[in-house]
Design a protein around this motif. Structure first.
Motif, mmCIF file in Angstrom:
data_model
loop_
_atom_site.group_PDB
_atom_site.id
_atom_site.type_symbol
_atom_site.label_atom_id
_atom_site.label_comp_id
_atom_site.label_asym_id
_atom_site.label_seq_id
_atom_site.Cartn_x
_atom_site.Cartn_y
_atom_site.Cartn_z
ATOM 1 N N GLU A 88 0.808 -1.227 0.000
ATOM 2 C CA GLU A 88 0.000 0.000 0.000
ATOM 3 C C GLU A 88 0.836 1.270 0.000
ATOM 4 O OE1 GLU A 88 -0.262 -2.632 2.076
ATOM 5 O OE2 GLU A 88 -0.762 -1.994 4.141
ATOM 6 N N ASP A 89 2.152 1.155 0.102
ATOM 7 C CA ASP A 89 3.035 2.312 -0.041
ATOM 8 C C ASP A 89 3.322 2.617 -1.509
ATOM 9 O OD1 ASP A 89 4.845 1.080 2.793
ATOM 10 O OD2 ASP A 89 3.429 2.760 2.770
ATOM 11 N N THR A 90 2.866 1.759 -2.402
ATOM 12 C CA THR A 90 3.082 1.981 -3.827
ATOM 13 C C THR A 90 2.407 3.269 -4.277
ATOM 14 O OG1 THR A 90 3.290 -0.376 -4.319
ATOM 15 C CG2 THR A 90 2.630 1.060 -6.136
ATOM 16 N N ALA A 91 3.193 4.156 -4.885
ATOM 17 C CA ALA A 91 2.687 5.468 -5.309
ATOM 18 C C ALA A 91 3.808 6.232 -5.999
ATOM 19 C CB ALA A 91 2.196 6.260 -4.102
ATOM 20 N N VAL A 92 3.435 7.355 -6.580
ATOM 21 C CA VAL A 92 4.427 8.334 -7.014
ATOM 22 C C VAL A 92 4.654 9.274 -5.835
ATOM 23 C CG1 VAL A 92 5.004 10.159 -8.634
ATOM 24 C CG2 VAL A 92 3.709 8.160 -9.415
ATOM 25 N N TYR A 93 5.904 9.450 -5.473
ATOM 26 C CA TYR A 93 6.275 10.291 -4.339
ATOM 27 C C TYR A 93 6.788 11.638 -4.858
ATOM 28 C CZ TYR A 93 5.597 6.484 -1.059
ATOM 29 O OH TYR A 93 5.033 5.498 -0.281
ATOM 30 N N TYR A 94 6.244 12.701 -4.270
ATOM 31 C CA TYR A 94 6.568 14.059 -4.702
ATOM 32 C C TYR A 94 7.213 14.849 -3.567
ATOM 33 C CZ TYR A 94 3.323 13.163 -8.547
ATOM 34 O OH TYR A 94 2.684 12.638 -9.644
ATOM 35 N N CYS A 95 8.164 15.652 -3.947
ATOM 36 C CA CYS A 95 8.829 16.563 -3.040
ATOM 37 C C CYS A 95 8.152 17.931 -3.151
ATOM 38 C CB CYS A 95 10.296 16.641 -3.478
ATOM 39 S SG CYS A 95 11.288 17.888 -2.709
ATOM 40 N N ASN A 96 7.955 18.598 -2.008
ATOM 41 C CA ASN A 96 7.303 19.902 -1.983
ATOM 42 C C ASN A 96 8.050 20.845 -1.058
ATOM 43 O OD1 ASN A 96 5.011 21.407 -0.056
ATOM 44 N ND2 ASN A 96 4.777 21.765 -2.236
ATOM 45 N N ALA A 97 8.236 22.078 -1.520
ATOM 46 C CA ALA A 97 8.842 23.129 -0.700
ATOM 47 C C ALA A 97 7.839 24.263 -0.566
ATOM 48 C CB ALA A 97 10.118 23.636 -1.355
ATOM 49 N N TYR A 98 7.646 24.754 0.644
ATOM 50 C CA TYR A 98 6.687 25.834 0.803
ATOM 51 C C TYR A 98 7.170 26.846 1.832
ATOM 52 C CZ TYR A 98 5.047 23.481 5.064
ATOM 53 O OH TYR A 98 4.978 22.906 6.312
ATOM 54 N N PHE A 99 6.833 28.109 1.552
ATOM 55 C CA PHE A 99 7.187 29.210 2.445
ATOM 56 C C PHE A 99 6.225 30.338 2.171
ATOM 57 C CE2 PHE A 99 9.605 31.870 5.098
ATOM 58 C CZ PHE A 99 9.755 33.091 4.480
ATOM 59 N N GLY A 106 8.314 18.914 -7.155
ATOM 60 C CA GLY A 106 9.140 18.106 -8.033
ATOM 61 C C GLY A 106 8.268 17.321 -8.997
ATOM 62 N N GLN A 107 8.931 16.549 -9.855
ATOM 63 C CA GLN A 107 8.203 15.813 -10.901
ATOM 64 C C GLN A 107 7.741 14.440 -10.422
ATOM 65 O OE1 GLN A 107 11.430 15.792 -10.609
ATOM 66 N NE2 GLN A 107 11.940 13.616 -10.805
ATOM 67 N N GLY A 108 8.257 14.001 -9.281
ATOM 68 C CA GLY A 108 7.826 12.730 -8.713
ATOM 69 C C GLY A 108 8.755 11.571 -9.054
ATOM 70 N N THR A 109 8.757 10.581 -8.174
ATOM 71 C CA THR A 109 9.513 9.346 -8.400
ATOM 72 C C THR A 109 8.625 8.164 -8.006
ATOM 73 O OG1 THR A 109 11.604 8.188 -7.977
ATOM 74 C CG2 THR A 109 10.634 9.353 -6.113
ATOM 75 N N GLN A 110 8.622 7.141 -8.845
ATOM 76 C CA GLN A 110 7.731 6.002 -8.627
ATOM 77 C C GLN A 110 8.328 5.039 -7.607
ATOM 78 O OE1 GLN A 110 4.577 5.166 -10.107
ATOM 79 N NE2 GLN A 110 4.632 3.576 -8.520
ATOM 80 N N VAL A 111 7.521 4.651 -6.643
ATOM 81 C CA VAL A 111 7.872 3.598 -5.694
ATOM 82 C C VAL A 111 6.852 2.476 -5.851
ATOM 83 C CG1 VAL A 111 8.032 2.962 -3.260
ATOM 84 C CG2 VAL A 111 8.973 5.144 -4.049
#
Length: 115
Positions: A88-99, A106-111
């Motif tokens: 259930e951890d299978t997904a595209v993982y995205y990085c986010n920066a906020y201020f 980011g564009q995402g990486t597949q897990v």
């Protein structure tokens, strides 16, 4: 401005992966950072967050005790150590920066967690 994720891939249940998010084009240390993920047919969800410049962390209940978020401001990089991975951890993982009202993605990486 760029956020580039890496480290995704295919892993068996119970395995580990470490995701990286390399940042450029902004003052990384002043931004709060987050990891999100989105599985097929589901909404994007917040996985973990770490405050600027490296203080408090937060985790989704589903990953507490298994995932660890960290950052290295000298390298302008954020990490997500993922242990005891489940299908259930299978997904595209995205990085986010906020201020303030500024948000970078980011564009995402597949897990993929599968036997």
């Amino acid at each position: 401005v760029q956020l580039v994720e890496s480290g995704g891939g295919l892993v068996q249940p119970g395995g580990s992966l470490r995701l990286s998010c390399a940042a450029s084009g902004f003052t990384f240390s002043t931004y709060n950072m987050r990891w999100y993920r989105q599985a097929p047919g589901k909404e994007r969800e917040l996985v973990a967050a770490i405050a600027s410049p490296g203080g408090s962390t937060q985790y989704a209940d589903s990953v507490k005790g298994r995932f660890t978020i960290s950052r290295d401001n000298a390298k302008n990089t954020m990490y997500l150590q993922m242990n005891s991975l489940k299908p259930e951890d299978t997904a595209v993982y995205y990085c986010n920066a906020y201020f303030a009202f500024i948000d970078y993605w980011g564009q995402g990486t597949q897990v993929t967690v599968s036997s």
